[in-house]
Design a protein around this motif. Structure first.
Motif, PDB file in Angstrom:
ATOM      1  N   SER A   2       6.949  -0.501   2.128  1.00 62.38           N
ATOM      2  CA  SER A   2       5.128  -0.687   1.766  1.00 62.38           C
ATOM      3  C   SER A   2       5.072  -2.151   3.002  1.00 62.38           C
ATOM      4  O   SER A   2       5.830  -2.601   2.179  1.00 62.38           O
ATOM      5  CB  SER A   2       4.239  -0.105   0.977  1.00 62.38           C
ATOM      6  OG  SER A   2       3.099  -0.319   0.748  1.00 62.38           O
ATOM      7  N   ASN A   3       3.808  -2.458   3.311  1.00 64.01           N
ATOM      8  CA  ASN A   3       3.204  -3.452   3.619  1.00 64.01           C
ATOM      9  C   ASN A   3       2.041  -3.884   2.155  1.00 64.01           C
ATOM     10  O   ASN A   3       2.028  -4.969   2.651  1.00 64.01           O
ATOM     11  CB  ASN A   3       2.427  -3.521   4.328  1.00 64.01           C
ATOM     12  CG  ASN A   3       3.081  -2.746   5.673  1.00 64.01           C
ATOM     13  OD1 ASN A   3       4.440  -3.630   5.680  1.00 64.01           O
ATOM     14  ND2 ASN A   3       2.486  -2.123   7.048  1.00 64.01           N
ATOM     15  N   HIS A   4       2.472  -3.253   1.185  1.00 62.04           N
ATOM     16  CA  HIS A   4       1.119  -3.640  -0.116  1.00 62.04           C
ATOM     17  C   HIS A   4       2.059  -4.029  -0.950  1.00 62.04           C
ATOM     18  O   HIS A   4       2.958  -3.713  -1.233  1.00 62.04           O
ATOM     19  CB  HIS A   4       0.396  -2.280  -0.216  1.00 62.04           C
ATOM     20  CG  HIS A   4       0.299  -1.507   0.519  1.00 62.04           C
ATOM     21  ND1 HIS A   4      -1.812  -2.110   1.206  1.00 62.04           N
ATOM     22  CD2 HIS A   4       0.037  -0.748   1.820  1.00 62.04           C
ATOM     23  CE1 HIS A   4      -1.361  -1.607   2.031  1.00 62.04           C
ATOM     24  NE2 HIS A   4      -1.506  -0.896   2.435  1.00 62.04           N
ATOM     25  N   ASP A  62       2.158   5.745   3.807  1.00 63.31           N
ATOM     26  CA  ASP A  62       2.774   3.955   3.909  1.00 63.31           C
ATOM     27  C   ASP A  62       3.790   3.295   3.588  1.00 63.31           C
ATOM     28  O   ASP A  62       3.195   2.486   2.899  1.00 63.31           O
ATOM     29  CB  ASP A  62       1.513   3.139   4.327  1.00 63.31           C
ATOM     30  CG  ASP A  62       1.816   1.862   5.231  1.00 63.31           C
ATOM     31  OD1 ASP A  62       2.770   1.992   5.745  1.00 63.31           O
ATOM     32  OD2 ASP A  62       1.258   0.510   4.543  1.00 63.31           O
TER      33      ASP A  62
END
Length: 297
Positions: A2-4, A62
């Motif tokens: 994930s990009n979070h 995501d």
């Protein structure tokens, strides 16, 4: 990957309730705070439908979702909650049951509240009960009612009587689980109440929100998989409630003796009987007096 960030770990426990689970998944995705990771504990349910619902939302997740299929089930809702919460890597944990929902700003508002008050162990949101009926093709809302602790504050005083904070509304700091322990897996129901009693003894729980942010969905007349435990397991709630209280009483008696409790229980019984007798006498005297007044008119 994930990009979070994983600031909040959201745990959904579910079993063969695809229609409700679908709504819960969209509810998490709709949050304005993106820094969450979702752990789904499929507690003995069919794996295929759960995997299909995840696949349909793959781009929205995501990489922020993990699914645990428990063949045969964990044995209790609290064991399922533990299984998910123990996978948390973030600062906060919340149990989002598969039939409940949030306002889209829930996580953002609650995280901001705990960031602003680092001494608080958890935060509880203003909550609304949503009464509903499930049909094969949709969920129909029947009405709403507030579910707010007295005085709009979370206290031991009120929690001793009954649970005033349901899981969908309660954001807990992850470190607190290491300090007070996890949910008691031996409790088939009322485990969230027993956990809350330990939590409030450990520290202060904030009450957050001028408007409802959490929605506790109830289906009083539903049976089978669609029912709520508070209705479908009403006898279990009564029994396990008494088990929790009985264990606490045993610990209290071991430390303090039984004399004070024997006195208090008899005093309460006699006081209730006294006032009940007074009311009975007043009602009995009121009837002939009322008849006499009517005759005089």
């Amino acid at each position: 990957m994930s990009n979070h960030r994983e600031r909040v770990t959201v745990v959904i426990r579910t079993k063969n309730r695809e229609q409700l689970l679908s709504r819960a998944l969209d509810d998490v995705i709709a949050q304005t705070l993106p820094d969450w990771r979702l752990v789904i504990v499929n507690d003995g349910g069919r794996p295929g439908p759960v995997d299909a619902l995840i696949a349909q939302r793959e781009s929205s997740f995501d990489g922020r979702v993990e699914v645990i299929h428990v063949d045969g089930g964990t044995g209790s809702m609290e064991a399922a909650a533990n299984l998910g919460a123990q996978r948390a890597n973030g600062e906060f944990v919340i149990i989002h049951d598969d039939d409940d929902t949030w306002d889209p700003t829930f996580l953002e508002v609650m995280v901001d509240a705990l960031d602003a008050d680092p001494d608080a162990v958890a935060a509880a949101a203003r909550t609304e009960i949503v009464f509903e009926r499930v049909s094969p093709d949709r969920v129909v809302e029947l009405g709403r009612a507030p579910f707010v602790p007295p005085g709009e504050i979370v206290t031991i005083y009120d929690l001793l009587q009954t649970n005033r904070v349901v899981p969908i509304s309660l954001l807990v700091r992850r470190r607190i689980y290491d300090e007070i322990g996890w949910y008691d897996p031996a409790l088939k129901v009322v485990g969230d109440w027993e956990f809350n009693l330990r939590l409030i003894r450990h520290g202060r729980i904030l009450f957050v929100g001028e408007t409802p942010l959490a929605f506790w969905h109830q289906r009083p007349h539903a049976t089978g998989a669609a029912s709520n435990s508070v209705f479908g397991e009403s006898l279990g709630h009564m029994q396990f409630d008494r088990m929790v209280r009985d264990e606490a009483l045993r610990e209290y008696i071991d430390r303090n003796g039984i004399g004070g409790l024997l006195y208090l229980s008899k005093y309460i019984e006699e006081t209730v009987r006294h006032y009940s007798l007074q009311q009975t006498i007043r009602r009995a005297l009121h009837r002939p007096l009322s008849k006499l007044r009517l005759r005089r008119r």
